[in-house]
Design an enzyme around this catalytic site. Structure first.
Site, PDB file in Angstrom:
ATOM      1  N   ARG A   1      -2.310 -11.396   0.315  1.00  0.00           N
ATOM      2  CA  ARG A   1      -1.709 -12.496   1.082  1.00  0.00           C
ATOM      3  C   ARG A   1      -2.665 -13.688   1.171  1.00  0.00           C
ATOM      4  NH1 ARG A   1      -0.709  -8.701   6.195  1.00  0.00           N
ATOM      5  NH2 ARG A   1      -0.584  -7.193   4.493  1.00  0.00           N
TER       6      ARG A   1
ATOM      7  N   LYS B   1     -10.808   1.104   0.341  1.00  0.00           N
ATOM      8  CA  LYS B   1      -9.715   2.077   0.279  1.00  0.00           C
ATOM      9  C   LYS B   1     -10.283   3.496   0.199  1.00  0.00           C
ATOM     10  CE  LYS B   1      -6.210  -0.711  -2.071  1.00  0.00           C
ATOM     11  NZ  LYS B   1      -5.169  -0.689  -1.040  1.00  0.00           N
TER      12      LYS B   1
HETATM   13  N1  BES Z   1      -2.378  -3.809  -3.090  1.00  0.00           N
HETATM   14  C1  BES Z   1      -2.206  -3.270  -1.802  1.00  0.00           C
HETATM   15  C2  BES Z   1      -0.779  -2.804  -1.532  1.00  0.00           C
HETATM   16  C3  BES Z   1      -0.325  -1.598  -2.293  1.00  0.00           C
HETATM   17  C4  BES Z   1      -0.504  -0.330  -1.804  1.00  0.00           C
HETATM   18  C5  BES Z   1       0.336  -1.760  -3.501  1.00  0.00           C
HETATM   19  C6  BES Z   1      -0.060   0.767  -2.517  1.00  0.00           C
HETATM   20  C7  BES Z   1       0.782  -0.664  -4.212  1.00  0.00           C
HETATM   21  C8  BES Z   1       0.580   0.592  -3.724  1.00  0.00           C
HETATM   22  C9  BES Z   1      -2.547  -4.308  -0.745  1.00  0.00           C
HETATM   23  O1  BES Z   1      -3.517  -5.228  -1.087  1.00  0.00           O
HETATM   24  C10 BES Z   1      -3.039  -3.557   0.446  1.00  0.00           C
HETATM   25  O2  BES Z   1      -4.045  -2.920   0.329  1.00  0.00           O
HETATM   26  N2  BES Z   1      -2.316  -3.658   1.543  1.00  0.00           N
HETATM   27  C11 BES Z   1      -2.647  -2.961   2.730  1.00  0.00           C
HETATM   28  C12 BES Z   1      -2.400  -3.908   3.890  1.00  0.00           C
HETATM   29  C13 BES Z   1      -2.989  -3.431   5.194  1.00  0.00           C
HETATM   30  C14 BES Z   1      -4.490  -3.453   5.141  1.00  0.00           C
HETATM   31  C15 BES Z   1      -2.487  -4.345   6.288  1.00  0.00           C
HETATM   32  C16 BES Z   1      -1.762  -1.734   2.844  1.00  0.00           C
HETATM   33  O3  BES Z   1      -0.606  -1.777   2.435  1.00  0.00           O
HETATM   34  O4  BES Z   1      -2.245  -0.704   3.320  1.00  0.00           O
HETATM   35 ZN    ZN Z   2      -5.497  -4.527  -0.666  1.00  0.00          ZN
END
Ligand code: BES
Ligand code: ZN
Ligand code: ZN
Length: 476
Positions: free
Chosen positions: A321, A247
């Site tokens: 997921r 991230k």
């Molecule tokens: N935990 C995150 C989702 C999230 C983002 C929760 C912001 C709360 C606040 C999840 O694991 C994630 O990183 N999802 C990605 C998916 C993408 C890589 C397809 C996202 O939402 O960017």
């Molecule tokens: Zn994630």
């Protein structure tokens, strides 16, 4: 904070401060209207005025709705906690608003201050509600029920607020064990060996680069003759760095909250057991830390989930997921239930779709989804349906495996994530499954409604509302 209900007129109760809610129409005839008017008070929404000499605080209300009672009470209690009073009294404002007011007190007075060396002190110890319906048993029952649910919500908030150092997957397991002990629940925990025996390769892969190994937690509450069996599954990422698909620095902050779904199912089973509901409830938590390292799982890896399906990993940040795929598979194999609900801070896309306050509701059964919209509305939580369609399903096709962990298009990400999970729901459970994306609703860095800073406990109140109705009516 002690919340009491007494069968006495408001005037006869001995307390330091009186709280009143007034609409502009009621203000016209208020005994203190001159002095309040001089202080600039017009009884508008979000207007508060305290006359310390009269030991009176008034709150403006644009209308007498549950939602406004709940959030106005929460804001009022915040101010009152900074005064020097020990006790507060107020009218319960009619049976229908009583629950909202109690929630406002308990949720509004909660603070995320465990890590402050000197938490802000408060002298306020007691909130007394007055009613003159002599010995109304239902009101006491409602108070008890509301307190259990609101306190379970605060329990979830406290867990979510724990730092990733303090709340590792093993930390979640230890917390679950102590909940099981205090609430008479059964608790089973799988470590990495257990996960290997269960062929949960996807969950193991996500946790592999962490020095804090994953844990699968199964809590169960089994009353004698349950009316229904409910399975709850929660995403418990104690930290989500994104893994090798790391991230950006700013997006990583707050990712301790990625365990909020797991914490929510623990809070729900806590409340269910304290209420002694006539339903069997199983709570499963996939507690994992998503980190980087030489042994990290990678984009290009192909994982075999518990149900045998293969997953092409194209982004290690879509890890929730993968964990849920295995935990859903495990839960369905171990427990034959009437419904299966999962709670997860799954996608940023859910916030894009619904805003930061609303839980996304997804599934195949239209009636069931609608019943959840009604329950969340009645509970004071916000939720909205994000609809599936067969075209979106094609976006997670993989050339090399059965399914891909990310979508080929950058839109509708909350739905494609849910459609990914659908691959791990058994055929006979498709109509009995709901997925809740609580990415926006589970955590806040600025106060809104009954929430201050930190975890909100999203999912707890609406689920208890849904379960209480199930118990009352026997079915949906
Ligand atoms: N935990 C995150 C989702 C999230 C983002 C929760 C912001 C709360 C606040 C999840 O694991 C994630 O990183 N999802 C990605 C998916 C993408 C890589 C397809 C996202 O939402 O960017
Ligand atoms: Zn994630
Ligand atoms: Zn995540």
């Amino acid at each position: 904070m002690n919340v009491k209900l007494v069968n006495q007129s408001l005037a006869s109760i001995d307390a330091d401060l009186t709280l009143e809610f007034i609409t502009p129409q009621q203000f016209i005839n208020h005994p203190q209207k001159e002095i309040l008017r001089m202080a600039g008070f017009k009884a508008e929404q979000e207007q508060f005025c305290t006359l310390h000499e009269q030991r009176l605080m008034v709150c403006g209300m644009s209308e007498m709705s549950d939602e406004l009672f709940r959030s106005t009470m929460a804001k009022a209690i915040t101010s009152i906690m900074s005064y020097g009073y020990k006790s507060l009294k107020l009218s319960l404002c009619g049976e229908s608003h009583f629950k909202a007011l109690v929630e406002g007190v308990v949720l509004g007075s909660h603070r995320c201050d465990e890590y402050k060396s000197e938490p802000k002190p408060t002298t306020l110890k007691e909130v007394i509600f007055s009613h003159d319906d002599s010995d109304n048993k239902d009101l006491h029952k409602l108070l008890n029920q509301t307190l259990i649910i609101a306190k379970a919500t605060n329990y979830v908030r406290n867990l979510v607020n724990q730092t990733p150092y303090d709340m590792t997957p093993q930390g979640v397991a230890v917390t679950a064990e102590s909940l099981a002990k205090s609430n008479n629940l059964k608790c089973t925990i799988l470590d990495v060996n257990g996960l290997q025996e269960e062929k949960m390769e996807a969950m193991i892969a996500v946790g592999r680069a962490s020095i804090n190994p994953p844990r699968l937690i199964h809590l169960s509450y089994k009353p004698k003759n349950p009316k229904k069996v409910i399975t709850l599954v929660g995403k418990g990422l104690t930290y989500d760095s994104g893994g090798l698909s790391l991230k950006a620095a700013a997006s990583m902050v707050t990712m301790k909250m990625d365990k909020a779904g797991g914490c929510a199912v623990m809070g729900i089973i806590k409340a269910v057991s304290e209420l002694g509901l006539d339903i069997e409830v199983h709570a499963f938590v996939g507690a994992v830390e998503n980190m980087i390292g030489g042994n990290a799982y990678k984009p290009d890896d192909i994982l075999r989930a518990k149900n045998g399906k293969t997953i092409e990993v194209r982004n290690t940040d879509a890890e929730g997921r993968l964990v849920l795929a295995d935990v859903l598979g495990y839960a369905q194999e171990k427990v034959k239930s009437d419904y299966i609900f999962d709670y997860a801070t799954l996608t940023g896309a859910c916030m894009v779709a619904l805003g930061p306050y609303t839980t996304g509701v997804m599934g195949h059964n239209e009636e069931l989804k609608q019943s959840w919209i009604s329950a969340s509305e009645a509970s004071g939580e916000y939720s909205g349906i994000l609809p599936f369609n067969r075209h979106l399903k094609k976006l997670i096709k993989s050339e090399i495996a059965d399914v891909c962990n990310v979508s080929s298009k950058p839109y509708g990400g909350a739905i494609t994530a849910a459609l990914f999970l659908d691959n791990f729901i058994d055929e006979d459970m498709k109509q009995k499954w709901i997925h809740f994306d609580i990415a926006g609703s589970a955590y806040t860095e600025s106060a809104w409604d009954v929430h201050t800073y930190g975890g909100t406990g999203a999912g707890v109140r609406m689920t208890l509302e849904w379960l209480l109705k199930l118990c009352k009516e026997g079915q949906y």
